[in-house]
Design a protein around this motif. Sequence first.
Motif, PDB file in Angstrom:
ATOM      1  N   THR A  92       0.838  -1.196   0.000  1.00 37.14           N
ATOM      2  CA  THR A  92       0.000   0.000   0.000  1.00 37.14           C
ATOM      3  C   THR A  92       0.875   1.249   0.000  1.00 37.14           C
ATOM      4  OG1 THR A  92      -0.044   0.125   2.397  1.00 37.14           O
ATOM      5  CG2 THR A  92      -1.780  -1.180   1.354  1.00 37.14           C
ATOM      6  N   GLU A  95       2.517   1.605   3.290  1.00 34.43           N
ATOM      7  CA  GLU A  95       3.663   0.703   3.466  1.00 34.43           C
ATOM      8  C   GLU A  95       4.871   1.187   2.668  1.00 34.43           C
ATOM      9  OE1 GLU A  95       1.068  -3.372   4.339  1.00 34.43           O
ATOM     10  OE2 GLU A  95       1.594  -2.816   2.295  1.00 34.43           O
ATOM     11  N   LEU A  99       8.334   2.160   4.611  1.00 32.95           N
ATOM     12  CA  LEU A  99       9.621   1.511   4.354  1.00 32.95           C
ATOM     13  C   LEU A  99      10.724   2.565   4.226  1.00 32.95           C
ATOM     14  CD1 LEU A  99       8.728  -1.326   1.823  1.00 32.95           C
ATOM     15  CD2 LEU A  99       9.695  -1.614   4.113  1.00 32.95           C
ATOM     16  N   ALA A 100      10.414   3.633   3.494  1.00 34.21           N
ATOM     17  CA  ALA A 100      11.409   4.685   3.305  1.00 34.21           C
ATOM     18  C   ALA A 100      11.696   5.409   4.617  1.00 34.21           C
ATOM     19  CB  ALA A 100      10.921   5.670   2.237  1.00 34.21           C
ATOM     20  N   ALA A 107      15.398   2.437  11.466  1.00 34.11           N
ATOM     21  CA  ALA A 107      14.525   1.471  12.131  1.00 34.11           C
ATOM     22  C   ALA A 107      14.320   0.217  11.294  1.00 34.11           C
ATOM     23  CB  ALA A 107      13.174   2.118  12.419  1.00 34.11           C
ATOM     24  N   ALA A 108      15.021   0.131  10.141  1.00 39.62           N
ATOM     25  CA  ALA A 108      14.793  -0.983   9.222  1.00 39.62           C
ATOM     26  C   ALA A 108      15.175  -2.327   9.839  1.00 39.62           C
ATOM     27  CB  ALA A 108      15.580  -0.770   7.930  1.00 39.62           C
ATOM     28  N   TRP A 110      14.749  -3.137  13.116  1.00 39.73           N
ATOM     29  CA  TRP A 110      14.037  -3.415  14.368  1.00 39.73           C
ATOM     30  C   TRP A 110      13.499  -4.839  14.393  1.00 39.73           C
ATOM     31  CZ3 TRP A 110      10.271   1.306  15.297  1.00 39.73           C
ATOM     32  CH2 TRP A 110      11.034   2.415  15.698  1.00 39.73           C
ATOM     33  N   ARG A 113      10.279  -4.340  17.518  1.00 40.42           N
ATOM     34  CA  ARG A 113       9.144  -3.452  17.293  1.00 40.42           C
ATOM     35  C   ARG A 113       8.747  -3.431  15.829  1.00 40.42           C
ATOM     36  NH1 ARG A 113      11.964   1.552  19.535  1.00 40.42           N
ATOM     37  NH2 ARG A 113      10.181   2.799  18.893  1.00 40.42           N
ATOM     38  N   ASP A 114       7.488  -3.067  15.618  1.00 41.53           N
ATOM     39  CA  ASP A 114       6.966  -3.007  14.257  1.00 41.53           C
ATOM     40  C   ASP A 114       7.012  -1.573  13.752  1.00 41.53           C
ATOM     41  OD1 ASP A 114       5.721  -3.275  11.885  1.00 41.53           O
ATOM     42  OD2 ASP A 114       3.774  -3.894  12.693  1.00 41.53           O
ATOM     43  N   THR A 115       7.614  -1.397  12.586  1.00 45.90           N
ATOM     44  CA  THR A 115       7.706  -0.050  12.026  1.00 45.90           C
ATOM     45  C   THR A 115       6.360   0.438  11.495  1.00 45.90           C
ATOM     46  OG1 THR A 115       8.543  -1.172  10.065  1.00 45.90           O
ATOM     47  CG2 THR A 115      10.143  -0.028  11.421  1.00 45.90           C
ATOM     48  N   LEU A 116       5.463  -0.497  11.176  1.00 49.68           N
ATOM     49  CA  LEU A 116       4.168  -0.082  10.623  1.00 49.68           C
ATOM     50  C   LEU A 116       3.238   0.453  11.703  1.00 49.68           C
ATOM     51  CD1 LEU A 116       3.145  -2.676   7.887  1.00 49.68           C
ATOM     52  CD2 LEU A 116       3.952  -0.340   7.616  1.00 49.68           C
TER      53      LEU A 116
END
Lengths: 248, 289, 336
Positions: A92, A95, A99-100, A107-108, A110, A113-116
């Motif tokens: 999406t 998303e 990501l960027a 944080a890529a 992690w 934890r969830d970046t989303l």
Amino acid sequence: MLEARSLNRAFGSLVVTKDVSFALDKGERRVVLGPNGAGKTTLFNILAGELKPSSGAVLMGGRDITALAVAARARLGLARSYQKNNLFGELTVRENLALAVATARGAAGWIMRDTLSDAGIAEDVRDAALAVGLTEMLDVPVDAVSYGVRRQLEVGIALSTRPSVLLMDEPTSGVGPGMIQAFHQLMHTLPRELTVLIIEHDMDLAFDVADRITVLNYGEVVFEGTPDETRGSPMVREIYLGEWDAHA
Amino acid sequence: MSDWSYWAVQTLNGLQLSMLLFLLSVGLTVIFGLLHFVNLAHGALYALGAYIGISAATATGSYWAGFAAAPVVVALTGILLYLGLMKRMRRAGPMNQVLVTLGLIFVFVDIFRLVWGDIAIGTVEPALFTGRSELFGVVYPTYRLFIIGLGALVMAVLALVLSRTQLGAMIRAGVDNDQMAACLGVNVEKIFFLVFCVGCALAGLAGAVAAPVFSAHPDMGTEILISTLIVVVVGGMGSLRGAIAGSFLVGFAQTFGTVLLPHVASLLIYALLALVLVFRPTGLFPARA
Amino acid sequence: MFRQSLLKTLTVLAILAAAIAYTFTTGYFGKELVIEAATLAILAISLDMIAGYGGMISLCHGAIFGVGAYTYAGLTVLFEVNPFLAFAAAIVVSAAFAFAVGAVTARTHGIFFIMATLAFGQMAYVLVFENKALGGDDGLAGVPRLDVSPLGLDFNNSVQFALFAVAAAALSYAAAAWVLRSGFGRTLVGIRVNEARMKAVGLTVWRTKAIAFAISGALAGLGGAIAAQQTMFVSPELMAWMVSGTVLMVVIFGGIGTLVGPIVGAVVWVFLKHEISSATPYWHIVAGTVLIITIVAGGRGLYGQIEYMVERRRLKRLAAAGVPSTATGREDETHA
């Protein structure tokens, strides 16, 4: 802020970039003009790190970054958007931006934890979406949106890394007049300290947003000056004759 | 046996293995270059060739019947596979191709077991090439010299066809850029099909030729598959020169590795493959610049 | 992006319940099948993590599995190391081996990546095969199981060992789901979908790939260490490339990129193989045909197809409810 020093690049015997030098001040808006085949995209790829120059150097903030790979330059704050959409197709809009943002914020990687679902990242995503007018589209998969929306997202991804230098390769290529208008507005809302280099075909945009204009022809810088000087240059007029008449 | 003749025999062994690998890999590599299709079942076609060769030889009492029947039957099998399965997998991506042809390996192996049994079966060499020959004081099985000669002949014919004929020019154009070739009026589909058939026929021929030396067993295709893939990747997918260079490299590395460094010999070719993939992923002689 | 949907949770719980119930009711051989399915499921989950989500189709997972099995067997049999320590070492060594493979192959793509992983897997296989200290092609026998007597348990009891294997599989799923739902998991999917753009926004792609391989390798090694204990024996056959091919088949058969599919695939595979093998010696012809049909039918696999249909209905419902989405089943569309 961004400087090219005597950049050269040849493919076989074809010289595509020839002794190109220029320097952008912090916050400067620079437009690179030139007819098809003038070597604009090659120059762009050299600046972004996707191509290595045969000779010469690229400097950012006074630091020589010629040897750095794409990712390393990006981490220094050099972002780019592509002439051909280069998005995360099946994901999406949210998303894509997340990501960027996550990568830019470190944080890529992690694991815990969830970046989303992270509030800080979500805020940056909202900001980037707002800037390029995608707030309503956040949960739509990129595969399902129109070409124009993808163009917006293309710039949105580059912006969402909060760069200090932004390279844009024909950001309005293939979109209609309405969207070009929207893009003009976007350019004026960008933070003033952001240094921007745009490759463009569209004269109006160039004269509207540029502080200075660089004209490439056959891989060489043939002219550099303010929009007014560019307008008055007989040489530029000659190079651009056909397009010039159509636009002016 | 003198020292000199020992090494001469090893060289001939290396040559013979190289030629077999060449017959197998040339089809695989050109199919990949043209169709971008990875056919793991190519080894199974080789095994099929061996079995058909043996059966035909046993039925008729003549080695040459098997020699002739194997390429034809394997090519026909290849046509069935192409029309039934591979054509629709053309654009399905490498993973799906690998998987479908992996499935084919499973099917083939059990078909071999069903028809020819679990135990290895052999056949005799043709009367024309039985016994041993002496060449500059080196004694070597005549039949193996025949394999070397046959490989060299196929190599020469393919090189001539590819470099000197219109068909060869079209194939090279297709490998280079199939869309462009199609634009220039080359019937790419037809050429794909032809190349696929010839590749399968050569695999069948290799099987029939190998049968008297190695005897046929259900896993023979799976065993040689890896060496063949290494030849293709190391040489550079899609190029004849690559297939030739890769065959010699792998054939000699295996032969001399076994003699000189018995414990690491089999490691050698995998290390070679890994090195090429990591440092020169397009292989030594890539078909595309 | 990975989403622990209700369907995923229910399916995993159902399989877990069925495995436990079956373990208590079946005979010795049934329990062996449970253990086999559990280890295969662990290996398949491990592969799906990097293949389905990271887009890295590895043909060396059999070898990583074998590295885990051999590390455990070698340490316990040859050096009489405490089995728990050997168990931990098996996981660490497998992860390290996988990290190395992932790091070195990170620059290759498509068929070249598949071939490169095959090459490294075969190198490990050959090294073990030629190593007399590790028993060469005879393998190592007399591998002990974990000594859990301080806990009042006994893993030589097949019910307990089967439950242990099932628990390990469940934990592997949970671990993989956790990783895939983290920032790292999102990044991994980003690499699969568009590696170049991940680089352009500043990601050191090779490192993410190598770490993903290491995590996947740790799980594969765990599976291997359990497999070594089940048969109390290891041989190079564990590491042959056809094992890697088989695991890939199991993942596809169940549904690649769904994480639950590989479990479904492993269970169906083991029990189907058992049933068919008892009727005919030609199991492979069935397996090969099933695989070909799965791919030709669209490649979504058993569970994948169900999830695809459920997910499509969910998105349609969302669209009908006014959420501005014109999506149709995007979750597993582009694994081909």
